[in-house]
Design an enzyme around this catalytic site. Structure first.
Site, short mmCIF file in Angstrom:
data_model
loop_
_atom_site.label_atom_id
_atom_site.label_comp_id
_atom_site.label_asym_id
_atom_site.label_seq_id
_atom_site.Cartn_x
_atom_site.Cartn_y
_atom_site.Cartn_z
N THR A 1 0.85 -1.20 0.00
CA THR A 1 0.00 0.00 0.00
C THR A 1 0.88 1.25 0.00
O THR A 1 0.50 2.28 -0.55
CB THR A 1 -0.95 0.03 1.21
OG1 THR A 1 -0.22 0.23 2.41
CG2 THR A 1 -1.77 -1.25 1.30
N GLN B 1 -38.47 14.22 -2.38
CA GLN B 1 -38.39 13.14 -3.36
C GLN B 1 -38.63 13.66 -4.78
O GLN B 1 -37.92 13.32 -5.72
CB GLN B 1 -39.45 12.06 -3.05
CG GLN B 1 -39.15 11.20 -1.83
CD GLN B 1 -39.78 11.70 -0.56
OE1 GLN B 1 -39.88 12.92 -0.34
NE2 GLN B 1 -40.21 10.79 0.30
#
Ligand SMILES: O=c1[nH]c(=O)c2[nH]c(=O)[nH]c2[nH]1
Length: 301
Positions: free
Chosen positions: A57, A222
């Protein structure tokens, strides 16, 4: 009892890569947070501790910084695609790579009506994001790009109603034809392909999302979000689907009547918790298969 390794990936998370372009006195900045992860034939590293297939890493982190210098940062999508392809080539056991990049926005500081050459101020409106998933290399290679914006906090001080909802014995919410609508948006859109002018597409989609939030008269968060997503799909053929995760940041009118003071929609209590959480996808019927495009993108239904 047979036991085996299940799905896994490994990489370096959150390398903070700041690239300054200083080839002219008018500097430019790209300020990134880069996370990479490799997946593939890494059983040995987990099961027996044999690291011969493991590109550390630490190397992945170094590569992000080296590429920022050598290849530059034209867009976070291009940067992530280049890094992902490189890791798959550099680590033969890697069958796929996931590279996620956030970009923090900076603006030039205004001095005497002009943007300063090399002094910047962090601007508040949203963090740009991309998550690139690449599988394989050569002719079998597939690449998926999911880009977006997070922490885009927006508010309408009117033009928002909420009424006609289902009621039962526990319902106390009053119907309203005039309320504050506020949210901190996380939006992610999946590109249908990778032949995209990334920065131009991002700037246009962000501007369109904001414009539609302002324009749409809201009957619910929504419906506002659906309308915003619909416009993005209508105007951006390069986008296959768009997802929203949006906390409804409730603003409650404060009752000032105990003090004999009228409050016609002027003073509110901004509550931070609890919040309604609205999540949705707006998609094309003929959108190409998402494959693993959403792999490792948390928080979306
Ligand atoms: O825009 C809204 N959508 C809801 O579903 C909801 N539910 C609620 O209590 N307030 C709101 N507001």
């Amino acid at each position: 009892m047979p036991i085996r390794l299940g799905p896994n990936q490994y990489g370096k998370a959150e390398s903070r890569v700041v690239r300054i372009y200083r080839d002219t006195p008018r500097h430019r900045i790209r300020d990134l947070n880069v996370s990479s992860a490799l997946r593939g034939r890494f059983e040995d590293a987990h099961v027996s501790g044999d690291q011969r297939d493991v590109l550390p890493t630490d190397t992945q982190k170094n590569t992000a910084f080296a590429f920022a210098k050598d290849k530059g940062v034209t867009s976070i999508e291009e940067f992530a695609l280049t890094l992902g392809d490189h890791f798959i080539a550099a680590a033969p056991a890697a069958e796929g790579a996931r590279v996620a990049v956030q970009e923090y926005p900076w603006e030039r500081i205004e001095v005497d009506g002009a943007g300063h050459d090399h002094s910047f101020v962090r601007s508040g409106a949203g963090v740009r994001t991309t998550v690139v998933n690449i599988d394989g290399s050569g002719p079998d290679r597939t690449a998926h790009v999911v880009s977006g914006i997070e922490d885009l906090t927006v508010l309408k001080s009117t033009g928002s109603e909420f009424h006609g909802f289902l009621k039962d014995e526990y319902t106390t919410l009053q119907e309203t034809t005039d309320r504050i609508l506020a949210t901190s948006l996380v939006v992610r859109w999946r590109y249908a392909h990778t032949d995209v002018a990334w920065d131009k597409s991002y700037d246009a989609i962000k501007a369109l999302l904001l414009r539609r939030f302002a324009e749409i008269h809201s009957y619910a968060l929504q419906q506002t979000l659906y309308g915003m997503g619909e416009s993005v799909l209508e105007q951006h053929p390069e986008v296959a689907e768009i997802k929203f995760s949006a906390p409804n940041k409730h603003h409650f009118l404060v009752d000032l009547s105990p003090f004999g003071v009228d409050n016609p929609g002027e003073v509110f209590h901004a509550a931070d918790r609890p919040y309604g959480l609205i999540e949705l996808t707006v998609q094309r019927d003929d959108a190409p298969d998402p494959g693993n495009a959403w792999h490792g993108v948390p928080g979306f239904c």
